[in-house]
Design a protein around this motif. Sequence first.
Motif, mmCIF file in Angstrom:
data_model
loop_
_atom_site.group_PDB
_atom_site.id
_atom_site.type_symbol
_atom_site.label_atom_id
_atom_site.label_comp_id
_atom_site.label_asym_id
_atom_site.label_seq_id
_atom_site.Cartn_x
_atom_site.Cartn_y
_atom_site.Cartn_z
ATOM 1 N N ILE A 153 35.853 50.084 31.272
ATOM 2 C CA ILE A 153 37.006 49.280 30.830
ATOM 3 C C ILE A 153 37.340 48.231 31.868
ATOM 4 O O ILE A 153 37.570 47.055 31.574
ATOM 5 C CB ILE A 153 38.219 50.198 30.578
ATOM 6 C CG1 ILE A 153 37.958 51.103 29.375
ATOM 7 C CG2 ILE A 153 39.478 49.386 30.362
ATOM 8 C CD1 ILE A 153 38.973 52.205 29.200
ATOM 9 N N ARG A 154 37.337 48.667 33.129
ATOM 10 C CA ARG A 154 37.651 47.735 34.204
ATOM 11 C C ARG A 154 36.614 46.605 34.263
ATOM 12 O O ARG A 154 36.965 45.426 34.406
ATOM 13 C CB ARG A 154 37.681 48.508 35.531
ATOM 14 C CG ARG A 154 37.978 47.663 36.734
ATOM 15 C CD ARG A 154 37.066 48.058 37.899
ATOM 16 N NE ARG A 154 37.150 47.069 38.934
ATOM 17 C CZ ARG A 154 36.353 46.006 39.008
ATOM 18 N NH1 ARG A 154 35.436 45.790 38.091
ATOM 19 N NH2 ARG A 154 36.465 45.138 39.984
ATOM 20 N N ASN A 155 35.346 46.976 34.158
ATOM 21 C CA ASN A 155 34.290 45.963 34.229
ATOM 22 C C ASN A 155 34.390 44.978 33.073
ATOM 23 O O ASN A 155 34.142 43.781 33.234
ATOM 24 C CB ASN A 155 32.921 46.630 34.247
ATOM 25 C CG ASN A 155 32.664 47.312 35.571
ATOM 26 O OD1 ASN A 155 33.349 47.045 36.554
ATOM 27 N ND2 ASN A 155 31.700 48.206 35.605
ATOM 28 N N ARG A 156 34.721 45.495 31.922
ATOM 29 C CA ARG A 156 34.839 44.627 30.751
ATOM 30 C C ARG A 156 35.911 43.564 30.976
ATOM 31 O O ARG A 156 35.786 42.424 30.531
ATOM 32 C CB ARG A 156 35.209 45.493 29.534
ATOM 33 C CG ARG A 156 34.956 44.835 28.200
ATOM 34 C CD ARG A 156 35.364 45.817 27.109
ATOM 35 N NE ARG A 156 35.149 45.242 25.808
ATOM 36 C CZ ARG A 156 34.035 45.379 25.103
ATOM 37 N NH1 ARG A 156 33.045 46.074 25.598
ATOM 38 N NH2 ARG A 156 33.922 44.821 23.917
ATOM 39 N N LEU A 157 36.956 43.956 31.688
ATOM 40 C CA LEU A 157 38.052 43.025 31.954
ATOM 41 C C LEU A 157 37.739 42.100 33.119
ATOM 42 O O LEU A 157 38.004 40.890 33.067
ATOM 43 C CB LEU A 157 39.326 43.831 32.256
ATOM 44 C CG LEU A 157 40.580 43.018 32.514
ATOM 45 C CD1 LEU A 157 41.112 42.448 31.210
ATOM 46 C CD2 LEU A 157 41.638 43.887 33.181
ATOM 47 N N MET A 158 37.165 42.652 34.182
ATOM 48 C CA MET A 158 37.103 41.912 35.433
ATOM 49 C C MET A 158 35.784 41.188 35.698
ATOM 50 O O MET A 158 35.771 40.179 36.411
ATOM 51 C CB MET A 158 37.380 42.872 36.607
ATOM 52 C CG MET A 158 38.815 43.351 36.664
ATOM 53 S SD MET A 158 40.009 41.999 36.695
ATOM 54 C CE MET A 158 39.672 41.289 38.302
ATOM 55 N N VAL A 159 34.691 41.706 35.173
ATOM 56 C CA VAL A 159 33.401 41.075 35.495
ATOM 57 C C VAL A 159 33.354 39.602 35.077
ATOM 58 O O VAL A 159 32.845 38.762 35.831
ATOM 59 C CB VAL A 159 32.243 41.900 34.874
ATOM 60 C CG1 VAL A 159 30.945 41.111 34.880
ATOM 61 C CG2 VAL A 159 32.073 43.192 35.655
ATOM 62 N N PRO A 160 33.888 39.229 33.907
ATOM 63 C CA PRO A 160 33.888 37.808 33.554
ATOM 64 C C PRO A 160 34.692 36.948 34.544
ATOM 65 O O PRO A 160 34.491 35.737 34.609
ATOM 66 C CB PRO A 160 34.564 37.790 32.170
ATOM 67 C CG PRO A 160 34.365 39.154 31.629
ATOM 68 C CD PRO A 160 34.395 40.060 32.801
ATOM 69 N N VAL A 161 35.596 37.573 35.274
ATOM 70 C CA VAL A 161 36.343 36.836 36.296
ATOM 71 C C VAL A 161 35.616 36.896 37.634
ATOM 72 O O VAL A 161 35.535 35.920 38.383
ATOM 73 C CB VAL A 161 37.768 37.430 36.453
ATOM 74 C CG1 VAL A 161 38.554 36.679 37.517
ATOM 75 C CG2 VAL A 161 38.499 37.404 35.132
ATOM 76 N N GLU A 162 35.059 38.076 37.920
ATOM 77 C CA GLU A 162 34.486 38.302 39.250
ATOM 78 C C GLU A 162 33.227 37.477 39.492
ATOM 79 O O GLU A 162 33.061 36.912 40.580
ATOM 80 C CB GLU A 162 34.155 39.786 39.420
ATOM 81 C CG GLU A 162 35.374 40.649 39.679
ATOM 82 C CD GLU A 162 35.041 42.120 39.664
ATOM 83 O OE1 GLU A 162 35.856 42.894 40.174
ATOM 84 O OE2 GLU A 162 33.969 42.497 39.122
ATOM 85 N N ILE A 163 32.357 37.392 38.494
ATOM 86 C CA ILE A 163 31.076 36.710 38.743
ATOM 87 C C ILE A 163 31.278 35.229 39.033
ATOM 88 O O ILE A 163 30.822 34.736 40.076
ATOM 89 C CB ILE A 163 30.097 36.953 37.571
ATOM 90 C CG1 ILE A 163 29.670 38.420 37.603
ATOM 91 C CG2 ILE A 163 28.892 36.037 37.661
ATOM 92 C CD1 ILE A 163 28.749 38.825 36.487
ATOM 93 N N PRO A 164 32.000 34.478 38.173
ATOM 94 C CA PRO A 164 32.226 33.074 38.552
ATOM 95 C C PRO A 164 33.062 32.933 39.827
ATOM 96 O O PRO A 164 32.793 32.046 40.642
ATOM 97 C CB PRO A 164 32.982 32.487 37.362
ATOM 98 C CG PRO A 164 33.180 33.563 36.390
ATOM 99 C CD PRO A 164 32.536 34.787 36.859
ATOM 100 N N GLY A 165 34.014 33.848 40.005
ATOM 101 C CA GLY A 165 34.842 33.784 41.217
ATOM 102 C C GLY A 165 34.014 33.999 42.460
ATOM 103 O O GLY A 165 34.141 33.256 43.443
#
Lengths: 290, 559
Positions: A153-165
């Motif tokens: 659940i966390r990855n689903r939310l954060m990975v789209p933010v984390e990778i470009p960030g």
Amino acid sequence: MITLGAKLYFGIAAFALVAAAVLGFATDASVLGILSFGWSGPIGDQLGYTVLLGLALASFFMGVVTTAFRDADATAVTQVAGTETLPAPTPPAGLSPWPVVAAFSVALLVIGLVVQPLLFGLGVLLVLISALEWTATAWADRATGDPVANLAIRNRLMVPVEIPGAALLGIATFVFFASRVLLSLSKWGSIAVFAVAAIAIIAVASLIATRPATSRSVITAVLLVGGVSLLAGGIVGISAGERDFHQLGEHGDDGTGHADDAADEQIETETGSGSDNDAVTDTTDGDTEG
Amino acid sequence: MAIRPPLTSTVDPVEAPTPMTITETAPDTGTTTGSAGSPQNEFGELGSVLGTGDHARIGRMFLGGSFIGLVAALVVGLLLDIERSSADSVSLLDNDMLLQMVSAHRMGLVLLFALPALLGLAFLVVPLQVGASTVAFGRAAAMSLWTWALGSALWIAGYLVGGGPGGSDLRGTDLWLLASIMVIASLLVASACVVTTVLGLRTRGMTLGRVPLFSFSMLVAGSIWLLTLPVAIANLVLIYIDHRYAQALFGANEQILPQLGWVVGQPQIYAIAIPVLGIAGDIIPVFAQARQRFYGVSLAAIGVFGALSIGAFAQTGMPGRTISEGDPLGIAGDPLYIGMAVLAILPVLMVLALGADTMRGGRLKFGAPIAGALLSGLVLLGATVAGAVDVVEPLDLFGTTWALGQFQLTVGALIVGVVAGIWFWAPKIYGRTLASGPGQVLSAIVALGSLLSGAALLAAGALDQPDSPAPGAVRDGVEALDLVAAAGAALVLLGVVAVIAAVFQARNRDDDTPDDPWGGHTLEWATASPPVRGNFAEAPEVLDERPLFTPNAEEDAQL
């Protein structure tokens, strides 16, 4: 749907806003000042008004965040997780790096306040990143009783933010430290260093491309060495300072975009042309002359 | 071990979820499902330590770190005592360092030992006592630990580069001020975790009136810290801004400690001693094998002692009793200040009297925890009596070593109390019982050292010795008392080092530790030693304040 927690925050916000207005009117504020939050008119007791308005804004923000994340709303969590069912929640059992990262960030912030504004900025940035990551992880931790499901659940939310960030941060870090190295070296020195660096990068990339079986640890080690070298070079570059630049366009600019040749010659004569650590920059056309 | 009545097992602590989407089935997320364990740790033991949110591990690290801080502060204090007791012509330390060391000793004992040690013990014991599966905000607790550790390192670094109160290095002093803020803020976060655990995570049936005395004392102490220590942070922020940009309000570095002196003076210093009453209150009935007499009165006494330790109002000025010269804003004659100092004796006396009454009505068995509990209570009583005498204006004790003696007694009581707590709860902390004989001797050594040191400084203060270790400040005729104070400080240091050694020795021992070696009365003894993950297999339900107490507790202890 507005959650119960959000209702509490919105209630506090409304109370603080009304209290600020009452305090303002009780201490000689004008209607316009109260309505415009002090933009055009007196607000009475400035300290009390500011504190109450700050409380109202902070509570409103928390209410919005709580509503947006639909805290403890199982249906919302299943939507984020993309699942039909969820296990019952239990206390978080997994490891999290963010508390210790946050602590190091605060320490960096403190050290930066004392010795180097750059470190302070870095500390602030890391505190913000820690806060964001921690919030997301904490939210996901409470979603279900299964750590693996929570991680998904966390990855689903954060990975789209984390990778470009992370990519942006990586590029910015590379550009910053590489520029510190370039600026501290002489003109020919910087060309030589980065020619060697470019060749090394191409060589390593070619090696990896031609040998797909190269172990992950070897690639990690090579990248680590490269990263540490860049950081070390950048830090040395920062401590050494930039080489001397002479701004030619400031003297006798004739308005045509060309520097005054006489002034250029004068500066070149004064600085000498054989120094490795000197460069003369014509800011009008971007050329750099040794 | 058998669960004794009136403790009864109950249903799942988690309320039955009503939304239809929640089930006990793991979701189909494309990953491994149904795992109840922790996510795979790729970084080994180091990763487990750095990433932990486990209250027991955090508590142990807090406790261990606090003892490192204690040894460091005691060494500094011993050097100061030796300096004070040396002849005028002989100075072992640089004069410029003395003020730095005074602040390092006093602030260090509070920030690097007292608060973190109590919080560490609370992280370990409070969730067990209130029947919670974990501490509230476990990750925040972890952050508080690491922030405290790093802040303490920066705090010490501030001194080492020549900063701190009295230091000559401006940047070092800035670093010290900011590190102090960092340390206090981290301790406040930890306090919030403990307070929330007591308030919000109590098991079924555990009303506030049934909370064990140590947990209740931590609730009171944590609340007092949360109320008062932000004032210290505000003080530090103001001093930092002034020091960094103007040096207009507080002048040079010498004025920093007088501004913060209220944190280490009475009545605020009692805030670190509140849990001593809780520790003693939990240990005495167990070793007396009797139900605590007038439990509600004990709770009230702890609450009153907490209220009497709110000292933030004293931050407007020092009573002029430490190193500050003159004090226009002094509160020495303030009726509230005097009243609080005098009344502080009563709750301590009340808890000790109730303990004595409990022992009288039971069958006392002796051991290291009860020895430590009684000694810590008596030393604390001595500290409060000294504090009450301190405010008697005709005695004119302000500015003498009397206040330092009272500080030493208060901290001594806390050290003995924490040692007693460690010996008592060792099965839950380390999964080992600690040897009783050494525990009794070491508690006695630390208590004796504290009494020697404190009493000698009180006597020297009564003979008008000023509270300054600087050469030439020693009053003629009290050199022998200063030597006794130094000997007492050395005894305390020796005892603390021996305690650390004893704990390490016991941790390396491989033995079968019973879940309840004492016949305990409270919930922590209903779980395994060391506790299992989640602390309790099922959330317990309690029906009174001593859920495990039975008249034949001694027999139960053998089970």
